[in-house]
Design an enzyme around this catalytic site. Structure first.
Site, short mmCIF file in Angstrom:
data_model
loop_
_atom_site.label_atom_id
_atom_site.label_comp_id
_atom_site.label_asym_id
_atom_site.label_seq_id
_atom_site.Cartn_x
_atom_site.Cartn_y
_atom_site.Cartn_z
N ASP A 94 0.81 -1.21 0.00
CA ASP A 94 0.00 0.00 0.00
C ASP A 94 0.85 1.27 0.00
O ASP A 94 0.69 2.14 0.85
CB ASP A 94 -0.94 0.01 1.21
CG ASP A 94 -2.10 -0.97 0.98
OD1 ASP A 94 -1.89 -1.90 0.19
OD2 ASP A 94 -3.18 -0.80 1.56
N HIS A 137 4.06 4.57 9.12
CA HIS A 137 4.07 3.15 8.77
C HIS A 137 5.44 2.67 8.32
O HIS A 137 5.68 1.47 8.29
CB HIS A 137 3.07 2.87 7.64
CG HIS A 137 1.66 3.13 8.01
ND1 HIS A 137 1.01 2.51 9.05
CD2 HIS A 137 0.75 4.01 7.50
CE1 HIS A 137 -0.23 2.95 9.15
NE2 HIS A 137 -0.41 3.86 8.23
N HIS A 176 -4.81 4.99 11.60
CA HIS A 176 -4.09 3.74 11.31
C HIS A 176 -3.01 3.52 12.36
O HIS A 176 -2.47 4.48 12.92
CB HIS A 176 -3.42 3.80 9.93
CG HIS A 176 -4.40 3.95 8.80
ND1 HIS A 176 -4.78 5.18 8.30
CD2 HIS A 176 -5.07 3.03 8.07
CE1 HIS A 176 -5.63 5.00 7.32
NE2 HIS A 176 -5.84 3.71 7.15
N TYR A 307 -7.80 12.01 4.38
CA TYR A 307 -8.08 11.83 2.95
C TYR A 307 -9.39 12.43 2.51
O TYR A 307 -9.70 12.42 1.32
CB TYR A 307 -8.00 10.33 2.62
CG TYR A 307 -6.68 9.77 3.07
CD1 TYR A 307 -6.56 9.09 4.29
CD2 TYR A 307 -5.51 10.04 2.36
CE1 TYR A 307 -5.32 8.66 4.75
CE2 TYR A 307 -4.27 9.61 2.82
CZ TYR A 307 -4.19 8.93 4.01
OH TYR A 307 -2.96 8.52 4.48
C1 LIG Z 1 -0.47 7.77 6.85
C2 LIG Z 1 -1.65 6.81 6.87
O1 LIG Z 1 -1.72 6.17 8.14
O2 LIG Z 1 -2.85 7.53 6.75
N1 LIG Z 1 -1.50 5.82 5.80
C3 LIG Z 1 -2.66 4.97 5.57
C4 LIG Z 1 -2.33 3.79 4.63
C5 LIG Z 1 -3.58 3.02 4.29
C6 LIG Z 1 -3.24 1.80 3.42
N2 LIG Z 1 -4.45 1.10 3.02
C7 LIG Z 1 -5.26 1.87 2.08
C8 LIG Z 1 -6.46 1.07 1.58
C9 LIG Z 1 -7.37 1.96 0.73
N3 LIG Z 1 -8.74 1.69 1.06
ZN LIG Z 2 -3.84 7.01 8.57
#
Ligand SMILES: CC(O)(O)NCCCCNCCCN
Ligand SMILES: [Zn+2]
Length: 674
Positions: A94, A137, A176, A307
């Site tokens: 990802d 991450h 997350h 987002y």
């Molecule tokens: C910095 C952060 O923590 O926001 N990164 C989030 C990564 C998410 C990965 N999976 C995405 C799946 C899409 N539906």
């Molecule tokens: Zn996040």
């Protein structure tokens, strides 16, 4: 104490994007940064900040966390063809690469380091770095979750190495789990990592077993890794505040950090496609405020996720405006934490009770396996019903709408003071004595209610100044006030009566420290809530709105007092949601200065900072420190706190148990009665 807020941003970090089709990564777009920065500019907040330039993190900076082979590999990406970039990306999860992402990743990490420099050198008090790619991450030798270098982990190591910082608190409110941060510090007792994250019993990305509440750290680091799994979506403001009051803040005060770093991800806000939570953007004003009296105010917020461009921009503004010292707005809909949040809170507190004295009394986990399985089964059944009754159209993520956070107008006069002539007015405050515009009706009422002998003119003038001050605060012409009075009990009565009187739609929270007569005629209609800290054996609690908190050794036991403030007073106050806070220092309050400043600072998160402090006129030496807290200066840190007295913990816990039927934010476990 230092003031000033740094803002670190450079549009260069918008100059990379996803170059191929990948549904997992399409949400991480350059506009995240432009809308956030634009919102700060449009709202006038950017101009109030100290703008600090970014810099590229050096190899040495990056190697504080990452391996040489990983850095060498990433160094090659600017020269890769599109096919090579896709190939290179496949080894990670990802995340995507771009010819310019290595450059941007160095700027993102460098921005975090510039922020640490500005705060640690005292150039500013706190600050925010608007960066992408995010960081929490990424691991020693791997990119993950849109992250390339672990900006905040590098910043923590850098602060320790360059400034000799002993203890760093990392608060990760991104939705997350920052597994990269956890791996970096899980055996390091000098870095306390706290993260809440959507988990859904390991069903949610990154679906790691080690993201659950029982990952508490390893070896010397046991107790210094705190994971709060959200096993359901739709978490609200109450859920977030409960975790802060009953878990993060007590532990953070006990840890006593020299520096606070925030992995400020805003995908935990309403409207975000990743989080699917329901907490409103104004909650970040409170989360920020509640951390600002730690580490002498040294707080560095670094952007992670977020987002939904609307809630992201609003949440960023709420955070920066609070860092600037503006009072927070009243948080929307606090109707108590949900059962799933309470289960998580219960699990985490019991997993950590052996490591933190503030949690020693926490309820033990009902045999862990059964409980999490029971919870899981129950929740899956509930999910079943929900999808069934949603009918054939299935669960379309309906577009969430929420009210724009209210404009936070800070009055021109931040703090007014009513002082006897001999006492100098503290810098930054405005002396207040006018009562000429007070209508005669009120003056006559004051006379009949409070004056023993009618010609006691200076009592009348001081009381009418207080009444006038309440009016100005009520109209938000003045934010807060401080008064030295001859008789605090009478002055309290006067303010309470005036503020609660019909024409002012007030809810007054009265916090009394020390023994003394308080308005015990508190009405059942809830217009006044009195919380009195004393060391007298608390007489039976009269009604829901009069709460005596008895501390055996009084407030001289700093730990016990802070335990009561964080775990009892703050949740009560947030749930009560006052329009005015009256903080009364009764004559014999043997309260230590710093605790008093911490209390004053924390309570300013309520009532939009509308707060009056009343003190006995003999306590001149308290005027300066109290005024500095009311002006928004961070309170000095309390230092390492010993364990609270067992009898104080016992009495606070039994009070909390008694009150939680009326005050839901006092709960720390789901009711046994299901
Ligand atoms: C910095 C952060 O923590 O926001 N990164 C989030 C990564 C998410 C990965 N999976 C995405 C799946 C899409 N539906
Ligand atoms: Zn996040």
């Amino acid at each position: 104490m230092k003031m000033g807020t740094a803002l670190i941003y450079d549009e260069e970090m918008t100059k990379y994007k996803l170059l191929w089709v990948d549904p997992a990564c399409k949400i991480e777009v350059p506009e995240r940064l432009t809308v956030s920065h634009e919102a700060l500019v449009q709202s006038g907040l950017a101009d109030r900040c100290v703008s600090i330039p970014v810099r590229e993190a050096t190899d040495a900076d990056i190697l504080l966390v990452h391996s040489e082979e990983y850095l060498e590999a990433v160094k090659k990406t600017p020269y890769m063809t599109l096919e090579d970039l896709k190939e290179f990306t496949l080894q990670y999860g990802d995340v995507y690469f771009h010819p310019n992402i290595y450059h941007c990743a160095k700027l993102a990490a460098g921005a975090a380091l510039q922020l640490v420099d500005s705060v640690m050198t005292g150039k500013v008090r706190n600050g925010m770095a608007l960066v992408r790619p995010p960081g929490h991450h990424s691991m020693r030798s791997a990119a993950s979750g849109f992250c390339v270098f672990n900006n905040v982990a590098i910043a923590a190591r850098y602060a320790k190495q360059k400034y000799g910082v002993k203890r760093v608190l990392i608060v990760d409110w991104d939705i997350h789990h920052g597994q990269g941060v956890q791996y970096s510090f899980e055996d390091d007792p000098s870095v306390l990592y706290f993260s809440w994250h959507r988990y859904e019993h390991q069903k949610f990305w990154p679906q790691l077993r080690e993201s659950d509440f029982d990952s508490v750290g390893k070896n010397k680091g046991v107790g210094f890794n705190i994971n709060v799994p959200w096993n359901k979506v739709g978490m609200q403001n109450s859920d977030y505040l409960s975790i802060f009051c009953h878990l993060l803040l007590p532990v953070a005060y006990e840890f006593n950090p020299d520096l606070v770093l925030v992995c400020a991800g805003f995908d935990s806000a309403i409207g975000d496609p990743e989080g699917e939570m329901c907490a409103t953007p104004d909650i970040f004003a409170h989360l920020t405020h509640l951390l600002m009296n730690l580490a002498g105010g040294k707080l560095c917020a670094v952007l992670e996720g977020g987002y939904n461009l609307t809630s992201l921009a609003q949440s960023v503004c709420q955070t920066v405006q609070t860092l600037l010292g503006d009072p927070a707005p009243p948080p929307a809909n606090l109707d108590g934490p949900c059962k799933s949040a309470l289960d998580s809170l219960h699990c985490v507190r019991s997993a950590h009770r052996q490591y933190w004295s503030c949690l020693k009394h926490a309820a033990d986990l009902p045999t862990c396996e059964i409980s999490t399985k029971r919870i899981k089964v129950a929740e899956e059944e509930e999910e079943e019903e929900k999808t069934l009754d949603k009918g054939e159209e299935g669960n379309s993520i309906e577009e969430k709408v929420w009210p724009e956070p209210p404009k936070r107008v800070t009055p021109t006069i931040r703090t007014a003071v009513v002082l006897p002539d001999g006492v100098t007015c503290p810098d930054g405050c405005k002396r207040f004595s006018s009562s000429e515009d007070l209508d005669p009706l009120i003056i006559s009422k004051l006379k009949e209610n409070f004056l023993k002998d009618a010609d006691d003119s200076d009592t009348l003038s001081s009381l009418s100044s207080l009444a006038a001050l309440v009016e100005k605060v009520e109209k938000n012409e003045i934010c807060s006030g401080l008064a030295l009075v001859r008789d605090v009990s009478m002055a309290t009565m006067c303010v309470v009566q005036h503020a609660a009187s019909a024409h002012l739609r007030n809810r007054v929270l009265v916090v009394c420290v020390g023994d003394g007569k308080v308005p015990s005629h508190v009405t059942e209609d809830g217009k006044i809530l009195v919380v009195q800290f004393s060391n007298k054996d608390s007489e039976e609690q009269k009604c829901k709105y009069y709460i005596p908190v008895c501390l055996k050794k009084g407030y001289s036991d700093v730990s016990g007092f802070m335990h009561a403030v964080l775990g009892l007073l703050l949740p009560l106050a947030y749930e009560y949601d006052p329009t005015l806070v009256l903080l009364v220092r009764m004559s014999d309050a043997g309260l230590c200065e710093i605790v008093w400043q911490q209390l004053t600072g924390l309570l300013q998160g309520l009532a939009q900072g509308h707060m009056l402090v009343l003190m006995q006129d003999g306590e001149k030496e308290c005027v300066g420190p109290t005024a500095s807290s009311l002006l928004g200066y961070p309170a000095p840190s309390l230092g390492q706190l010993p364990a609270p007295l067992p009898e104080d913990v016992a009495s606070i816990e039994s009070l909390r148990h008694r009150l939680k039927a009326d005050w839901k934010l006092l709960q720390t476990t789901a009711q046994e009665t299901g």
